[in-house]
Design a protein around this motif. Structure first.
Motif, short mmCIF file in Angstrom:
data_model
loop_
_atom_site.label_atom_id
_atom_site.label_comp_id
_atom_site.label_asym_id
_atom_site.label_seq_id
_atom_site.Cartn_x
_atom_site.Cartn_y
_atom_site.Cartn_z
N ASP A 34 119.25 82.61 8.06
CA ASP A 34 120.26 83.46 7.44
C ASP A 34 120.15 84.89 7.95
O ASP A 34 121.17 85.57 8.15
CB ASP A 34 120.10 83.44 5.92
CG ASP A 34 120.68 82.18 5.29
OD1 ASP A 34 121.32 81.39 6.00
OD2 ASP A 34 120.48 81.97 4.08
N TYR A 35 118.94 85.35 8.16
CA TYR A 35 118.73 86.71 8.68
C TYR A 35 119.39 86.88 10.04
O TYR A 35 120.15 87.84 10.27
CB TYR A 35 117.24 87.01 8.76
CG TYR A 35 116.90 88.31 9.44
CD1 TYR A 35 117.23 89.53 8.84
CD2 TYR A 35 116.25 88.33 10.68
CE1 TYR A 35 116.92 90.74 9.47
CE2 TYR A 35 115.93 89.53 11.29
CZ TYR A 35 116.27 90.73 10.69
OH TYR A 35 115.97 91.92 11.31
N ASP A 36 119.12 85.95 10.94
CA ASP A 36 119.73 86.02 12.27
C ASP A 36 121.25 85.92 12.20
O ASP A 36 121.97 86.62 12.92
CB ASP A 36 119.19 84.91 13.16
CG ASP A 36 117.74 85.11 13.55
OD1 ASP A 36 117.26 86.26 13.47
OD2 ASP A 36 117.07 84.13 13.90
N ARG A 37 121.73 85.06 11.34
CA ARG A 37 123.17 84.84 11.26
C ARG A 37 123.88 86.04 10.64
O ARG A 37 125.00 86.39 11.05
CB ARG A 37 123.47 83.57 10.46
CG ARG A 37 122.94 82.31 11.16
CD ARG A 37 123.19 81.08 10.33
NE ARG A 37 124.61 80.89 10.14
CZ ARG A 37 125.19 80.62 8.97
NH1 ARG A 37 124.46 80.50 7.87
NH2 ARG A 37 126.48 80.44 8.90
N MET A 38 123.27 86.69 9.68
CA MET A 38 123.88 87.90 9.12
C MET A 38 123.90 89.02 10.15
O MET A 38 124.85 89.80 10.22
CB MET A 38 123.16 88.32 7.85
CG MET A 38 123.46 87.42 6.66
SD MET A 38 122.93 88.10 5.06
CE MET A 38 121.15 88.07 5.27
N ARG A 39 122.85 89.10 10.96
CA ARG A 39 122.83 90.14 12.00
C ARG A 39 123.92 89.94 13.03
O ARG A 39 124.51 90.91 13.52
CB ARG A 39 121.45 90.17 12.68
CG ARG A 39 120.36 90.82 11.84
CD ARG A 39 119.13 91.12 12.67
NE ARG A 39 118.63 89.92 13.33
CZ ARG A 39 118.35 89.86 14.64
NH1 ARG A 39 118.57 90.90 15.43
NH2 ARG A 39 117.88 88.74 15.17
N ILE A 44 128.73 85.64 6.30
CA ILE A 44 129.28 86.74 5.49
C ILE A 44 129.11 86.38 4.03
O ILE A 44 129.58 85.33 3.59
CB ILE A 44 130.78 86.96 5.80
CG1 ILE A 44 131.01 87.10 7.30
CG2 ILE A 44 131.30 88.17 5.03
CD1 ILE A 44 130.37 88.31 7.92
N TYR A 45 128.44 87.25 3.28
CA TYR A 45 128.26 86.96 1.86
C TYR A 45 129.49 87.40 1.07
O TYR A 45 129.43 88.25 0.19
CB TYR A 45 126.96 87.60 1.33
CG TYR A 45 125.90 86.53 1.14
CD1 TYR A 45 125.68 85.96 -0.10
CD2 TYR A 45 125.19 86.05 2.23
CE1 TYR A 45 124.74 84.95 -0.26
CE2 TYR A 45 124.25 85.05 2.08
CZ TYR A 45 124.03 84.50 0.83
OH TYR A 45 123.12 83.48 0.68
N VAL A 46 130.59 86.76 1.42
CA VAL A 46 131.85 86.88 0.68
C VAL A 46 132.40 85.47 0.55
O VAL A 46 132.56 84.77 1.55
CB VAL A 46 132.86 87.78 1.41
CG1 VAL A 46 134.21 87.75 0.69
CG2 VAL A 46 132.35 89.20 1.51
N GLU A 85 136.15 90.97 9.79
CA GLU A 85 135.17 91.68 10.61
C GLU A 85 134.16 90.71 11.21
O GLU A 85 133.77 90.83 12.38
CB GLU A 85 134.47 92.75 9.78
CG GLU A 85 135.36 93.93 9.43
CD GLU A 85 134.70 94.92 8.50
OE1 GLU A 85 133.51 94.70 8.14
OE2 GLU A 85 135.34 95.93 8.12
N GLY A 86 133.73 89.74 10.42
CA GLY A 86 132.82 88.73 10.92
C GLY A 86 133.46 87.88 12.00
O GLY A 86 132.84 87.59 13.04
#
Length: 347
Positions: free
Chosen positions: A169-174, A179-181, A279-280
């Motif tokens: 999740d860390y890599d994917r959010m970077r 996207i935590y929406v 944006e993502g």
């Protein structure tokens, strides 16, 4: 969708807020399950659902994100808890074959899953992307967009494989692919810091008074349900109560803000959610991609023009698309079985 021979496989996506089930033949079911509140009842809930809805199940294919719930001190504890409860539930309903999917594309038994925590944790996106990639192997470049109640996955796929090296999740959010929406649980204060009302801009209260779900109810993207009280304040999901929840975000309530008035607030919240997801998409994709859409929040996507759109809800059905990761992990387990037939799911 092709028929799948016995033994029946049920995929289960054990999430932090929902349990989602799907058979390899396409029957799907989802229920709310707040892991952070009810983690100790997970095994019993699984037993009840499997007994009532999937009594013919002989194998379980499991993927998860529920290990992220803050009732667990870390992911290792969460994976261990979920594996133990799933195994107990399987034993109680007489299912002997239980396999856990990892982000390396491999299934593991319970003992190995508890050891390989970082492969098992938060692997549901990879299961879906891997299966979708196999079904649309002729696409050289595509992007899977899966909008759930809490998050949006934006995963590049192509040539029959998952086209990203990110696994955590860390890599994917970077990289922008997680996207935590989502379309239900995202707090309004996470989407906007100000709202305009009657020509005046106001800061919002940093409290969980309302969620994106309230905006979607008021805008007609989500049906009201007076029996559903899984809302920010525990009151019914109706337009009137959704308006009241949104009004609280700027220090008002139903005495000053009518349902039509609250539509102004809802539009701003909804647009902010769309912008965050856009944006993502912009970080991960380009305008020449083909788009594969899953989940249950299509209204939150504004795709660039010019691309081909494939909607899994039209191919698999609405409920199966909502439980897409469960269906995918069941199908992947089926495809790895010795007696797997020709797969015609994508046709």
């Amino acid at each position: 969708m092709s028929s799948v021979t016995a033994p029946e496989i049920v995929g289960v996506d054990v999430g932090g807020a929902n349990l989602k089930y799907a058979t390899a033949s396409g029957t799907a079911y989802a229920r709310h399950f707040a892991m952070w509140r009810h983690s100790k009842t997970l095994a019993g809930t699984l037993v009840a659902d499997l007994s009532a809805r999937f009594s013919g199940a002989q194998q379980l294919a499991i993927t998860m994100t529920g290990e992220l719930a803050d009732c667990f001190v870390d992911r290792g504890e969460g994976v261990d808890h979920i594996v133990r409860h799933v195994s107990e539930a399987a034993r109680r309903v007489g299912i002997r074959n239980v396999q856990f999917y990892g982000v390396d594309g491999q299934f593991r038994n319970a003992d190995d899953a508890r050891v390989d925590v970082d492969q098992i944790a938060a692997a549901n996106w990879h299961a879906l992307a891997s299966f979708v990639a196999s079904q649309f192997a002729d696409l050289q470049k595509a992007v899977l967009i899966d909008i759930g109640s809490t998050t949006t996955d934006i995963v590049p796929v192509g040539d029959g494989r998952v086209a990203t090296t990110a696994r955590t999740d860390y890599d994917r959010m970077r990289e922008g692919s997680l996207i935590y929406v989502g379309c239900r649980r995202t707090p309004v204060c996470a989407l906007v810091d100000r709202l305009q009302f009657r020509g005046q801009r106001s800061r919002v209260m940093n409290e969980w008074f309302a969620t994106i779900d309230d905006a979607r109810v008021l805008l007609g993207f989500r049906s009201p349900d007076p029996q559903d009280c899984d809302t920010a304040d525990g009151k019914p999901r109706t337009a009137a109560m959704a308006a009241n929840r949104l009004a609280r975000m700027i220090g008002l309530d139903r005495r000053e803000v009518s349902v039509p008035d609250a539509g102004e607030l809802a539009c701003q919240v909804h647009q902010a959610a769309k912008q965050a997801i856009a944006e993502g998409v912009g970080l991960v994709a380009n305008q020449n991609c083909r788009w594969i859409i899953s989940g249950h929040g299509d209204d939150l996507i504004d795709l660039p023009s010019g691309g081909t759109v494939i909607r899994l809800a039209e191919r698999w059905g609405i409920e199966t698309s909502r439980c897409a990761s469960s269906y995918a992990v069941a199908r992947l387990m089926h495809l790895q079985s010795p007696n797997a037939g020709v797969d015609r799911c994508a046709e």
